[in-house]
Design an enzyme around this catalytic site. Structure first.
Site, PDB file in Angstrom:
ATOM      1  N   ARG A  42       0.856  -1.392   0.065  1.00 51.59           N
ATOM      2  CA  ARG A  42       0.063   0.021  -0.025  1.00 51.59           C
ATOM      3  C   ARG A  42       0.896   1.443  -0.062  1.00 51.59           C
ATOM      4  O   ARG A  42       0.556   2.296  -0.636  1.00 51.59           O
ATOM      5  CB  ARG A  42      -0.765   0.072   1.387  1.00 51.59           C
ATOM      6  CG  ARG A  42      -1.990   1.025   1.280  1.00 51.59           C
ATOM      7  CD  ARG A  42      -2.983   0.806   2.439  1.00 51.59           C
ATOM      8  NE  ARG A  42      -3.915   1.959   2.525  1.00 51.59           N
ATOM      9  CZ  ARG A  42      -4.146   2.711   3.843  1.00 51.59           C
ATOM     10  NH1 ARG A  42      -3.404   2.436   4.628  1.00 51.59           N
ATOM     11  NH2 ARG A  42      -4.974   3.557   3.716  1.00 51.59           N
ATOM     12  N   HIS A  46       0.381   4.492  -2.579  1.00 51.94           N
ATOM     13  CA  HIS A  46       0.205   5.784  -1.937  1.00 51.94           C
ATOM     14  C   HIS A  46       1.419   6.536  -2.454  1.00 51.94           C
ATOM     15  O   HIS A  46       1.196   7.850  -2.790  1.00 51.94           O
ATOM     16  CB  HIS A  46      -0.039   5.700  -0.546  1.00 51.94           C
ATOM     17  CG  HIS A  46      -1.515   5.385  -0.213  1.00 51.94           C
ATOM     18  ND1 HIS A  46      -2.146   5.835   0.860  1.00 51.94           N
ATOM     19  CD2 HIS A  46      -2.289   4.381  -0.711  1.00 51.94           C
ATOM     20  CE1 HIS A  46      -3.241   5.326   0.914  1.00 51.94           C
ATOM     21  NE2 HIS A  46      -3.674   4.428  -0.113  1.00 51.94           N
ATOM     22  N   GLY A  52       3.956  11.071  -8.021  1.00 51.36           N
ATOM     23  CA  GLY A  52       4.939   9.910  -8.602  1.00 51.36           C
ATOM     24  C   GLY A  52       5.605   9.152  -7.843  1.00 51.36           C
ATOM     25  O   GLY A  52       5.447   9.420  -6.508  1.00 51.36           O
ATOM     26  N   GLU A  68       2.639  14.358   3.245  1.00 48.85           N
ATOM     27  CA  GLU A  68       1.724  13.362   3.011  1.00 48.85           C
ATOM     28  C   GLU A  68       1.343  12.299   4.190  1.00 48.85           C
ATOM     29  O   GLU A  68       0.284  12.034   4.023  1.00 48.85           O
ATOM     30  CB  GLU A  68       2.292  12.751   1.587  1.00 48.85           C
ATOM     31  CG  GLU A  68       2.309  13.594   0.453  1.00 48.85           C
ATOM     32  CD  GLU A  68       3.038  12.850  -0.518  1.00 48.85           C
ATOM     33  OE1 GLU A  68       2.923  11.557  -0.483  1.00 48.85           O
ATOM     34  OE2 GLU A  68       3.557  13.244  -1.510  1.00 48.85           O
ATOM     35  N   ASN A  74      -3.547   8.644   4.950  1.00 48.79           N
ATOM     36  CA  ASN A  74      -2.202   8.018   5.240  1.00 48.79           C
ATOM     37  C   ASN A  74      -2.069   7.567   6.467  1.00 48.79           C
ATOM     38  O   ASN A  74      -1.035   7.059   6.836  1.00 48.79           O
ATOM     39  CB  ASN A  74      -0.817   8.556   4.593  1.00 48.79           C
ATOM     40  CG  ASN A  74      -1.220   8.551   3.045  1.00 48.79           C
ATOM     41  OD1 ASN A  74      -1.304   7.857   2.468  1.00 48.79           O
ATOM     42  ND2 ASN A  74      -0.453   9.726   2.450  1.00 48.79           N
ATOM     43  N   PRO A 141      -7.268   7.853  -4.428  1.00 47.36           N
ATOM     44  CA  PRO A 141      -8.681   7.265  -4.580  1.00 47.36           C
ATOM     45  C   PRO A 141      -9.232   7.012  -3.253  1.00 47.36           C
ATOM     46  O   PRO A 141      -8.822   6.152  -2.624  1.00 47.36           O
ATOM     47  CB  PRO A 141      -8.723   6.133  -5.370  1.00 47.36           C
ATOM     48  CG  PRO A 141      -7.300   5.764  -5.883  1.00 47.36           C
ATOM     49  CD  PRO A 141      -6.493   6.784  -4.993  1.00 47.36           C
ATOM     50  N   HIS A 171      -5.944  -5.757  -2.575  1.00 48.02           N
ATOM     51  CA  HIS A 171      -6.576  -5.879  -1.416  1.00 48.02           C
ATOM     52  C   HIS A 171      -6.952  -7.764  -1.065  1.00 48.02           C
ATOM     53  O   HIS A 171      -7.593  -7.860  -0.277  1.00 48.02           O
ATOM     54  CB  HIS A 171      -7.801  -5.340  -1.644  1.00 48.02           C
ATOM     55  CG  HIS A 171      -8.011  -3.928  -1.529  1.00 48.02           C
ATOM     56  ND1 HIS A 171      -8.884  -2.973  -1.522  1.00 48.02           N
ATOM     57  CD2 HIS A 171      -6.936  -3.261  -0.977  1.00 48.02           C
ATOM     58  CE1 HIS A 171      -8.698  -1.812  -1.163  1.00 48.02           C
ATOM     59  NE2 HIS A 171      -7.461  -1.915  -1.031  1.00 48.02           N
ATOM     60  N   ASP A 221     -10.214 -10.367   2.617  1.00 46.80           N
ATOM     61  CA  ASP A 221     -10.762 -11.745   2.275  1.00 46.80           C
ATOM     62  C   ASP A 221     -10.258 -12.751   3.204  1.00 46.80           C
ATOM     63  O   ASP A 221      -9.655 -12.297   4.152  1.00 46.80           O
ATOM     64  CB  ASP A 221     -10.253 -12.045   0.636  1.00 46.80           C
ATOM     65  CG  ASP A 221      -8.572 -12.390   0.588  1.00 46.80           C
ATOM     66  OD1 ASP A 221      -7.964 -12.666   1.634  1.00 46.80           O
ATOM     67  OD2 ASP A 221      -8.130 -12.435  -0.560  1.00 46.80           O
TER      68      ASP A 221
END
Length: 300
Positions: A42, A46, A52, A68, A74, A141, A171, A221
């Site tokens: 992740r 991120h 970038g 950030e 975050n 997103p 995920h 999951d």
């Protein structure tokens, strides 16, 4: 994009052992805590989606700059200490050579492999950026996006709908916090208390789990430390945790892609590895556009 400066053997002469240092550091950390695989994967995502793939997510805030990593999006990132450990070991052998951005990209790749995912090589040579501002994280997103929002968000960075779905398959590792999906469990909209796209059995389990509070974790999951296609099987059963997960199956535009990956794990692993290489090339900085940080937490 200037990707021609990147190469598979970018460090072959100046720091030949960099790949094994990163891999050993990651493997040691994951043996202690398998859930960190999701965190490292992740972190790379991120990083790449904001300014970038330039290590900007690693920068600590200062008195005059909120970075950030202190953005709400975050705050649950994990694995910074793994990047620091790898950087420290590398600086001991070849100081000033290997960028933090490359370490993050390699660590994500190694975490995927450790968890049972595909083997893939990535080009190296990304420079570290000199900007990290909380407001830039608006580019990430949100978990509330639907399929067409996601297609747009990923499309702006050059990804197809299929690549967006395969990257969402990240995920297969990790968990979501109840705060990110509790809107689906009660008072969903004027006609439904519970999100109708959420299977009622999953809804009961999620609701029971989330009584413990907003910060409670729910796995995406049933194999949350294994890199497999179980995430896509969960979507087929109405068990996607976030709106941005289940929408991939609910939406006609992406349902066929979900079904394909649910029935063909090998295709998922192959397509994922290719999409990850592509993601690692988003807006890379080269030469004087960036630097090689001495500490991953601050600009030189």
């Amino acid at each position: 994009m200037g990707v021609e400066a990147l190469s598979m053997d970018y460090y072959a002469m100046r720091c030949p052992f960099v790949e094994s240092i990163v891999r050993n550091t990651v493997n040691r950390a994951l043996q202690n805590d398998p859930t960190l695989a999701a965190g490292l994967l992740r972190m790379h995502f991120h990083d790449c989606f904001v300014q970038g793939c330039d290590g900007s997510v690693l920068i600590d805030s200062t008195n005059d700059n909120t970075a950030e990593k202190d953005s709400p999006a975050n705050l649950s990132l994990r694995g910074y200490e793994v990047i620091d450990q790898a950087k420290q070991a590398i600086e001991g052998l070849c100081p000033g050579v290997v960028s933090c951005a490359d370490i993050v990209a390699m660590a994500a790749r190694d975490a995927v492999l450790w968890a049972g995912g595909p083997v893939y090589d990535i080009p190296k040579g990304r420079m570290d950026g000199r900007r990290s501002k909380i407001q830039d994280t608006i580019a990430l997103p949100a978990p509330s996006l639907n399929s067409s929002d996601l297609i747009t968000a990923f499309g702006q960075r050059g990804f197809s709908a299929q690549e967006m779905v395969v990257l969402s398959g990240a995920h297969t590792l990790g968990v979501a916090r109840c705060s990110s999906f509790k809107n689906r469990l009660s008072k969903f909209d004027s006609t439904h208390d519970v999100d109708p796209t959420l299977d009622s059995n999953f809804a009961r389990i999620f609701t029971r789990t989330c009584t413990a509070g907003d910060n409670t974790a729910v796995p995406f999951d049933w194999t949350s430390t294994n890199f497999d296609n179980a995430y896509f099987n969960a979507l087929q059963l109405g068990g996607g945790v976030l709106t941005s997960d289940e929408t991939l199956f609910v939406s006609a535009r992406t349902r066929g892609i979900v079904n394909a990956y649910a029935s063909n794990q090998a295709m998922f692993l192959f397509d994922f590895s290719q999409a990850m290489v592509k993601m690692g090339l988003i807006d890379v900085k080269e030469g004087s556009q960036g630097e090689v940080r001495s500490s991953c937490r601050k600009i030189n």
